[in-house]
Design an enzyme around this catalytic site. Structure first.
Site, PDB file in Angstrom:
ATOM      1  N   GLU A  56      15.442 -21.557 -10.069  1.00 36.42           N
ATOM      2  CA  GLU A  56      13.866 -21.038  -9.193  1.00 36.42           C
ATOM      3  C   GLU A  56      14.116 -22.131  -8.323  1.00 36.42           C
ATOM      4  OE1 GLU A  56      10.219 -20.204 -12.044  1.00 36.42           O
ATOM      5  OE2 GLU A  56      11.966 -20.318 -13.763  1.00 36.42           O
ATOM      6  N   GLU A 107      10.915 -24.455 -18.188  1.00 40.28           N
ATOM      7  CA  GLU A 107      10.126 -24.927 -17.806  1.00 40.28           C
ATOM      8  C   GLU A 107       8.730 -25.744 -19.237  1.00 40.28           C
ATOM      9  OE1 GLU A 107       7.917 -23.864 -14.756  1.00 40.28           O
ATOM     10  OE2 GLU A 107       9.237 -23.742 -13.151  1.00 40.28           O
TER      11      GLU A 107
END
Ligand SMILES: O=[N+]([O-])c1ccc(O[C@@H]2O[C@@H](CO)[C@H](O)[C@H]2O)cc1
Length: 512
Positions: free
Chosen positions: A293, A174
């Protein structure tokens, strides 16, 4: 009676093979995922290595094929060298992502050996937040190198002769998120990922690389981020990551039940972004997606935000979401979307495995139990075999606040075996509050449906603990001995779906 929806299927129309890595999960050094999650040497069921047998057994029952490690936000400030070697020499450090003192009792070797003992494929992430090319290449050498070079020899000195052969590697985590330690813009990250990935593949050309996509579709930089990052890394990487969490906000149940349509649109947009870069490059290579995720997470409504966390000296109960039957229906529906993108999504990780937004919960020194979301995942991992069929669903739509128009029924069908005789997995979701009749249309195919599993949504708030989870399981998770078939003709089979439900059925089919 006119069916509410129709699902057309034929084995000649296939989306693609289901990669078993679609049933991955995720263990981060976060809260109680590692300590008192998978690892608790004092626990009655702990093995000689300190890992909980009860948790490993539930992991197998869940059908998890692969586990991502060690983060997540954690990886962006992790010094992997501090987590290897004699445990008594390892120093704790303050993990800035979750403001927790990481004792470094479990590190790369302990995790990889756990995964190996349990027959689970590991997926590793390197730190591209506070570190860079050299540390990433060194970690690949530590894991996959053979005797005769510095980092491989260190592994051997630490007691592990055989290389681990880790195939899948995340180039950071991320990196578009302002919360990420070492957050970068797309150009900075793209260049770093390209150099780190190049070095990692020079150490071991057999590895697969995952470059970071956006942290969610809501990020301001979404789309632009994917294209910029891939403009630097297209020829080097194999996959681009996607992350998405869904929740019921402000009592908007319809939007929440439509989450999987949001996921579907997100996948299509990332595919379009990646293919646009490929088109510009006149490349025949296709970048695939690592949806590493995904889950239901009450992020906006309950999560205080990482920066507000008090410093923790012990594994803390951080983001231990408790799930309901409704959440389980949505998780099942998200799996339907993933199956329907089998051609572009070979890798996915339910985030996470234990205690942290997880299907498995534990008490330290106590029992381990299944959350309601465990059941649709386990049934899908078991029943979705072979290829995903390219099914055509016709259903009325309803308009939701968050996802616009969404179909009231979703479906995925899998086919394993021969082209003219297969074992089927049939996955059906009814997002409406009424029972519905769904007509499966299978012209030229003789189809017999067997039993399966049905999950229905509840209207009660989820309560922490094994007793409530068992109550939800008893009331909302049903083993079906037979499919709920209400009518058959040559080439059609009609099934009845309970209100707000997810249903998985096994079947057999032969070409007539
Ligand atoms: O939307 N957000 O605000 C948001 C914030 C944090 C966030 O973190 C991700 O989720 C965490 C839990 O799985 C992982 O460590 C990280 O990769 C994912 C999304």
């Amino acid at each position: 009676m006119t069916p509410h929806a129709t699902v057309l299927l034929h084995p000649d129309f296939r989306t693609g093979a289901i990669d078993r890595r679609l049933f991955g999960s995720f263990v981060e050094h976060l809260g109680r995922a590692v300590y008192t999650g998978i690892y608790e040497p004092e626990h009655a069921t702990a093995d000689e290595h300190g890992f909980r047998r009860d948790v490993a057994d539930l992991t197998h029952e869940l059908g998890v094929t692969m586990v991502r490690y060690p983060g997540g936000n954690f990886v962006s400030n992790y010094v992997w060298e501090d987590g290897v070697g004699p445990v008594e020499d390892r120093k704790p450090f303050i993990d800035l992502a979750w403001r927790t003192v990481e004792p470094n009792l479990v590190g790369t070797d302990e995790f990889l050996q756990w995964a190996e003992r349990e027959g689970i494929e590991p997926m590793m992430a390197v730190n591209l937040g506070t570190r860079g090319v050299a540390a990433a290449a060194a970690l690949v050498e530590y894991c996959n190198g053979v005797a005769g070079s510095r980092w491989a020899d260190l592994r051997i000195a630490n007691g592990r002769e055989e290389p681990y052969g880790v195939t899948l590697w995340c180039l950071g985590n991320e990196m578009d998120g302002p919360w990420q330690i070492g957050h970068k813009d797309a150009h900075e990250y793209g260049k770093l990922a390209a150099e780190a990935g190049k070095a990692m593949k020079l150490v071991d050309p057999s590895i697969e690389l995952v470059v970071c996509g956006s942290s969610s579709m809501q990020m301001e930089t979404f789309g632009e981020w994917e294209q910029t990052v891939l403009s630097y890394t297209y020829d080097l990487v194999d996959h681009i990551s996607m992350h998405a969490y869904y929740e019921e906000l402000d009592g908007d149940r319809a939007s929440f039940l439509g989450s999987a349509t949001g996921m579907d649109r997100f996948i299509r947009r990332v595919v379009a972004s990646a293919d646009a870069v490929g088109a510009r490059k006149r490349s025949d290579k296709r970048i695939t997606i690592s949806f590493d995720e995904w889950n239901v997470w009450y992020l906006e409504s309950r999560f205080p935000g990482e920066t507000n966390l008090p410093l923790q000296h012990q594994p803390a109960r951080i983001i231990e979401d408790v799930y309901s039957g409704l959440d389980a229906v949505v998780v099942g529906d998200l799996l339907v979307t993933l199956l329907n993108h089998a051609d572009r999504v070979p890798v996915a990780c339910l985030a996470q495995l234990v205690n942290v937004i997880a299907p498995i919960m534990t008490e330290p020194g106590g029992e381990a139990w299944k959350q309601p979301t465990f059941h649709p995942f386990a049934a899908t991992a078991r029943l979705a075999q072979g290829d995903a069929l390219d099914v055509r669903v016709q259903a009325p739509t309803l308009t939701t606040r968050r996802h616009g128009d969404v179909p009231t029924v979703t479906a995925a069908v899998t086919w394993a075996g021969e082209p003219d005789a297969g074992e089927l997995g049939v996955f059906l979701v009814n997002r409406t509050a009424e029972p519905v009749e769904v007509e499966l249309r299978h012209p030229g195919v003789a189809l017999t449906l067997g039993g399966g599993v049905q999950v229905t949504a509840d209207h009660e708030p989820a309560v922490h603990g094994p007793a409530h989870a068992a109550k939800v399981e008893a009331e909302h998770v049903t083993t079906l001995d037979a499919a709920p078939v209400t009518a058959t003709t040559t080439g059609t089979t009609t099934v009845r779906l309970a209100p707000e439900s997810w249903t998985a059925l096994a079947g057999t089919a032969t070409l007539a």
